[in-house]
Each structure stands twice: as C-alpha cells, then as structure tokens.
Design an enzyme around this catalytic site. Structure first.
Site, PDB file in Angstrom:
ATOM      1  N   LYS A  96       0.567  -0.694  -0.358  1.00  0.00           N
ATOM      2  CA  LYS A  96       0.105  -0.314   0.531  1.00  0.00           C
ATOM      3  C   LYS A  96       0.727   1.390  -0.315  1.00  0.00           C
ATOM      4  O   LYS A  96       1.696   1.426   0.688  1.00  0.00           O
ATOM      5  CB  LYS A  96      -0.955   0.211   1.396  1.00  0.00           C
ATOM      6  CG  LYS A  96      -1.791   0.965   1.520  1.00  0.00           C
ATOM      7  CD  LYS A  96      -2.631   0.944   2.695  1.00  0.00           C
ATOM      8  CE  LYS A  96      -3.494   1.871   2.363  1.00  0.00           C
ATOM      9  NZ  LYS A  96      -4.502   2.542   3.180  1.00  0.00           N
TER      10      LYS A  96
ATOM     11  N   GLU B 235       7.404  -6.532   1.269  1.00  0.00           N
ATOM     12  CA  GLU B 235       6.225  -6.604   1.709  1.00  0.00           C
ATOM     13  C   GLU B 235       5.421  -7.955   2.205  1.00  0.00           C
ATOM     14  O   GLU B 235       4.824  -7.799   2.749  1.00  0.00           O
ATOM     15  CB  GLU B 235       5.295  -5.100   1.349  1.00  0.00           C
ATOM     16  CG  GLU B 235       5.871  -3.939   2.247  1.00  0.00           C
ATOM     17  CD  GLU B 235       5.893  -4.022   3.897  1.00  0.00           C
ATOM     18  OE1 GLU B 235       5.479  -4.679   4.258  1.00  0.00           O
ATOM     19  OE2 GLU B 235       6.755  -2.754   3.998  1.00  0.00           O
TER      20      GLU B 235
ATOM     21  N   LYS C 153      -1.990  -1.093  -4.377  1.00  0.00           N
ATOM     22  CA  LYS C 153      -2.860  -0.085  -3.330  1.00  0.00           C
ATOM     23  C   LYS C 153      -2.400   1.197  -3.625  1.00  0.00           C
ATOM     24  O   LYS C 153      -1.329   1.162  -2.909  1.00  0.00           O
ATOM     25  CB  LYS C 153      -3.652  -0.229  -2.402  1.00  0.00           C
ATOM     26  CG  LYS C 153      -5.077   0.345  -1.824  1.00  0.00           C
ATOM     27  CD  LYS C 153      -4.771   0.880  -0.340  1.00  0.00           C
ATOM     28  CE  LYS C 153      -5.994   2.000  -0.574  1.00  0.00           C
ATOM     29  NZ  LYS C 153      -6.229   1.373   0.716  1.00  0.00           N
TER      30      LYS C 153
HETATM   31  C1  PBG Z   1      -7.531   3.302   5.863  1.00  0.00           C
HETATM   32  C2  PBG Z   1      -7.667   3.318   4.157  1.00  0.00           C
HETATM   33  C3  PBG Z   1      -7.594   4.205   3.078  1.00  0.00           C
HETATM   34  C4  PBG Z   1      -7.902   3.325   1.771  1.00  0.00           C
HETATM   35  C5  PBG Z   1      -8.666   2.409   2.249  1.00  0.00           C
HETATM   36  N1  PBG Z   1      -8.514   2.539   3.764  1.00  0.00           N
HETATM   37  C6  PBG Z   1      -6.997   5.339   3.149  1.00  0.00           C
HETATM   38  C7  PBG Z   1      -5.825   6.241   3.932  1.00  0.00           C
HETATM   39  O1  PBG Z   1      -4.938   5.563   4.085  1.00  0.00           O
HETATM   40  O2  PBG Z   1      -5.363   7.160   3.574  1.00  0.00           O
HETATM   41  C8  PBG Z   1      -8.001   4.393   1.043  1.00  0.00           C
HETATM   42  C9  PBG Z   1      -9.310   3.751  -0.163  1.00  0.00           C
HETATM   43  C10 PBG Z   1      -9.441   4.688  -1.940  1.00  0.00           C
HETATM   44  O3  PBG Z   1      -9.114   5.876  -2.112  1.00  0.00           O
HETATM   45  O4  PBG Z   1     -10.536   4.107  -1.944  1.00  0.00           O
HETATM   46  N2  PBG Z   1      -5.903   3.494   5.624  1.00  0.00           N
END
Ligand code: PBG
Length: 326
Positions: A195, A233, A248
């Site tokens: 992520k 990771e 992501k």
């Molecule tokens: C929570 C989370 C986020 C997203 C999914 N879970 C936001 C972030 O990490 O700031 C993003 C999902 C999206 O932008 O559609 N940590």
C-alpha cells in the site's frame, strides 16, 4: 509468417472474432464493491467527489447490499464512519460499533454476500493516523493490539474476511494469532501488502472522514518509487499468514501488480482507489472522455496486469454492462 501472408487485422475484423481471441475478460466474479457505513437511520450522505457513492446508515446499507446481490456482485468491503473519535480508536473495536452492526445486519438479511471489512484505526482516531500516537510519533507495536481487537470484533460480528490496511509491521501475524486463538482459524486475511503513500486517496478521506490531522502517512505507507520493497512487503505478509495479497492504488502501480502476480502464487487483489474513480468521473462530466469506455478499459488493464480481484467503486456500474456484452 510475415506480411502479406500474415495479417494481424484478420482477427480484428469484427466483434465476433475479437470476442473469440480476447485474452483478458472482466467478470462480475472479480469485483468487490467498497461501501461506507455511518451511524443513524435513514441516513444517506452523498460523497461529493465520488458520484454514486454515499455514506449509508445500516438500514439503507442493507438495501444497497441487496441490490448489489441482485446485480450478481458477490463481495463487499465495509468502511465505517464511527459515532466518535478518540486517541485509542475505541469505536473501531466496540462490539456495537457501526461496522459490527452493519456486518450483523447484512449477514441476517443477505447471507449470500461475502462481507469483508477494512481493518484500520484512522477513521476512529481523533488525530486521523492509522496507529497509536505518542509525542507526535506513530507507534508500531502498541498499534498491533488494537488492530487485532478490531479484526476480532469484526470476525465475532460475522465478517467473512478481514482486510488490514494500516501498514504497521507485523500486523498480519498479530491478527492471525488473535483470530486463531479465538476459534476464527477459518477467517481469511486479505492483506493490503503493498500500500503506497498516495495522493489518489484524497476523495476517500472525505468519504471516511479520516485525513491525518498532522503530518502524513509516509512513515508507514510505502514510498511510490519502490517495487522491490513491495515484493518484500508481500513476502512478509505471506509468511505471517496472509491469504490474499493486495496492491494499492491500482492504475499508477500496474507494474507492481504484474511483479507481484509473477512472483507469488496467492490470489492478488488490486484496489482501484477513490482518486482513480474521481478522475474518470470528473473528466466524463466535463465531456472530455467517455467515462463508461474509460472505466471498462481501466478495469480491464488492472485485470490484464495480473489482478484476480478488483476492489472498485465502479462495481455497481460496470456489472450491468458486462452482462449486456455476454
Ligand atoms: C484506511 C484506508 C484508506 C483507503 C483504504 N483504507 C485511506 C488511507 O490510507 O489514507 C483508501 C481507499 C481509497 O482511496 O479508495 N487506511
């Protein structure tokens, strides 16, 4: 064989040939619809930067899940907007928290829907960070206990799968151990493994009311330049017990999806995040692109790169188009 004996265009001459030789197809089975649940009853708060997506109270959320089920969508991912925020994210693991209530309500009324939950503290923390904060530092190890409690509370409420998105070190192992210790050894973990610290999360932070109140997330989410680290990771999450691994965002990281797919044999998920959705919607509204065609091409690209599962705010829109094509 070369031109003129070989002609690539022979198999492109009409849709019947193109359908027959298409290498990658999108299926409703690939898709997960993210949903936002908020407190109250009969509440529908539109999320302005994500047209067609709303914060829904549990009663309306159940109706939405039914209509997704009727479309053929098999899986949803729940995010909660809690009643209150504090320094320990207590709402995130409250037995009667908004996500826990939503899971129970969906499982009661629409039991054939796979319910996955996002496991992260940021939405319930007053400071908006994904971990426990002391003296301006985001602490790793004390956060693991809270994440484990949160994941367990979702499993107890009936969640089919938990999906930790916080990026603390060691969280998959901690959650796996907690779930197994409480009799939830059959609850899979979908790990947000690679992520990245991304500006494409902007609209989501409006939707989930979760922006960090100081600093940013770059001390825990990944640096956008790093592919080798992404593989590391993922490897760590697999060792700790992940069942599905995720990359992501999706579109700016197709090379990472491809590398993860080539390197590991677990199912790979990709999250087509809020900013990717918002850009297509905005350009479509301006009349600058054909939003429907761009949506199809973007989702197909994510699948072609190697994603088995696509989390996307387009799920409910794309499914009727998929079925009219086949
Ligand atoms: C929570 C989370 C986020 C997203 C999914 N879970 C936001 C972030 O990490 O700031 C993003 C999902 C999206 O932008 O559609 N940590």
């Amino acid at each position: 064989m070369q031109f003129p004996q070989y002609r690539s265009r022979r198999l492109r001459q009409n849709e019947r040939f193109r359908r027959l030789v298409r290498e990658t197809c999108l299926s409703v089975d690939d898709l997960m619809q993210p949903l936002f649940v908020c407190p109250g009853t009969k509440v529908r708060n539109p999320i302005l930067s994500m047209p067609g997506n709303d914060q829904l109270s549990v009663d309306l959320l159940v109706e939405e899940v039914k209509s997704l089920r009727d479309l053929g969508i098999g899986a949803v991912m729940l995010f909660g907007i809690p009643r209150k925020k504090d320094e320990r994210a207590t709402e995130a693991y409250a037995p009667d928290g908004v996500v826990q209530q939503a899971i129970q309500a969906i499982k009661k009324d629409v039991d054939d829907m796979l319910v996955a939950t996002d496991v992260c503290l940021c939405g319930s923390m007053s400071h908006g960070h994904c971990g426990v904060v002391e003296d301006g530092q985001i602490l790793n190890d004390p956060t693991l206990e809270l994440l484990s409690k949160m994941a367990l509370s979702h499993a107890v409420a009936g969640a089919d799968m938990v999906a930790p998105s916080d990026m603390m070190d060691g969280r998959i192992g901690a959650i796996r151990e907690t779930l197994d210790g409480q009799g939830f050894e059959n609850t899979p973990i979908m790990a947000y493994s690679a992520k990245f610290a991304s500006a494409f999360y902007g609209p989501f932070r409006e939707a989930a009311e979760s922006p960090p109140q100081f600093g940013d997330r770059r001390s825990y989410q990944m640096d956008p330049g790093n592919t080798r680290e992404a593989l590391r990771e993922v490897a760590l999450d697999i060792q700790e017990g992940a069942d599905i691994i995720m990359v992501k965002p999706a579109l700016p990281y197709l090379d990472v999806i491809y590398a993860v797919r080539e390197t590991f044999d677990l199912p790979v998920a990709a999250y087509n995040v809020s900013g990717e959705f918002a850009m297509i919607k905005a350009a479509d509204r301006l009349g600058w692109i054909n939003g429907t065609d761009v949506m199809m091409e973007a989702l197909l690209g994510i699948k072609r790169a190697g994603a088995d599962i696509i989390l996307t705010y387009f799920a409910r829109e794309v499914v009727p188009i998929l079925s009219s094509h086949t």
